[in-house]
Write a protein that holds these residues in place. Structure first.
Motif: not given
Length: 241
Positions: A98, A101-102, A104-105, A112, A150, A153, A197, A202
């Motif tokens: 998880e 997923g956050i 990577r932005a 996202h 997720l 993302s 988000l 982030i």
């Protein structure tokens, strides 16, 4: 002559009874009110829940699918032992997926899905306005939130892996949602993550996710341990009776 209820009305009533039997029996299991290993009989449970045997039979099947009940070789059901052995490792893997997923932005060219986040925010604001009962059923909503987050993302493979982890930890994760205050706090934490988000914060979203999942682990371990003690006590009393 007594009028007969329309088929649709009878079907809705039967569905309601099935759901009530399932949620009531699940809560009894989660709170340790049934000794581990004790054979569950349809007649006794139906009498206790004040329903017919049919919804109880269906509840047994569903709880077996939830891995909260196990089956004897002759087909009868009993409460499964609580397995905390791999819990921390699985929670660590869940958090890793998880968080990825956050964060990577924060990489170039990756964002996202803002529309998906806005829909998630709207959905959970509605849930906050009308929260569900603390009967263990919140687990489905909670899993849906984390999977949707997720997927937003952009890496669907991460979401697929999380689904696999969810199946393994679901029997014990349900212990997280047995009180109204815990459901209320979880809803607020979900919204806090989404809001961060949407604001592009982030690191803040990642910190909030860590706190959220960490709190869940602590509560699950404590409540599952309490339920194990209750079941052990009831089993000992049953043997001595």
């Amino acid at each position: 002559m007594t009028p007969t209820a329309p088929p649709r009305t009878r079907s809705a009533a039967a569905h309601l009874l099935r759901e009530q039997a399932y949620t009531q029996l699940r809560r009894m299991v989660m709170l340790g009110e049934i000794p581990t290993g004790q054979r569950l009989t349809e007649e006794a449970i139906a009498e206790q829940l004040q329903v017919s045997r049919t919804p109880v039979r269906e509840a047994f099947v569903r709880l077996h699918a939830d891995r909260l009940l196990k089956r004897f070789t002759d087909g009868g059901y009993y409460v499964a032992e609580i397995d905390l052995f791999d819990l921390r490792d699985l929670y660590e893997l869940r958090l890793t997926l998880e968080l990825r997923g956050i964060v990577r932005a924060s990489e170039d060219g990756i964002e996202h899905d803002r529309e998906a986040l806005l829909e998630l925010q709207e959905e959970w604001e509605a849930i906050q306005a009308d929260p569900p009962e603390p009967d263990g059923s919140f687990i489905e909503l909670d899993e849906s939130f984390h999977l949707s987050l997720l997927r937003a993302s952009g890496n669907l493979a991460l979401a697929e892996m999380l689904e696999t982890i969810n199946v393994r930890i679901r029997p014990v994760r349900t212990y997280d949602f047995l009180t109204a205050d815990r459901i209320t706090s979880s809803i607020g934490e979900h919204l806090g993550i989404v809001e961060a988000l949407l604001d592009g914060a982030i690191e803040l979203a990642a910190d909030r996710l860590r706190d959220h999942i960490g709190a869940s682990l602590d509560i699950v371990e404590q409540r599952a341990a309490d339920a194990m003690r209750q079941r052990s006590l009831r089993s000992r009393r049953a043997r001595e009776a």
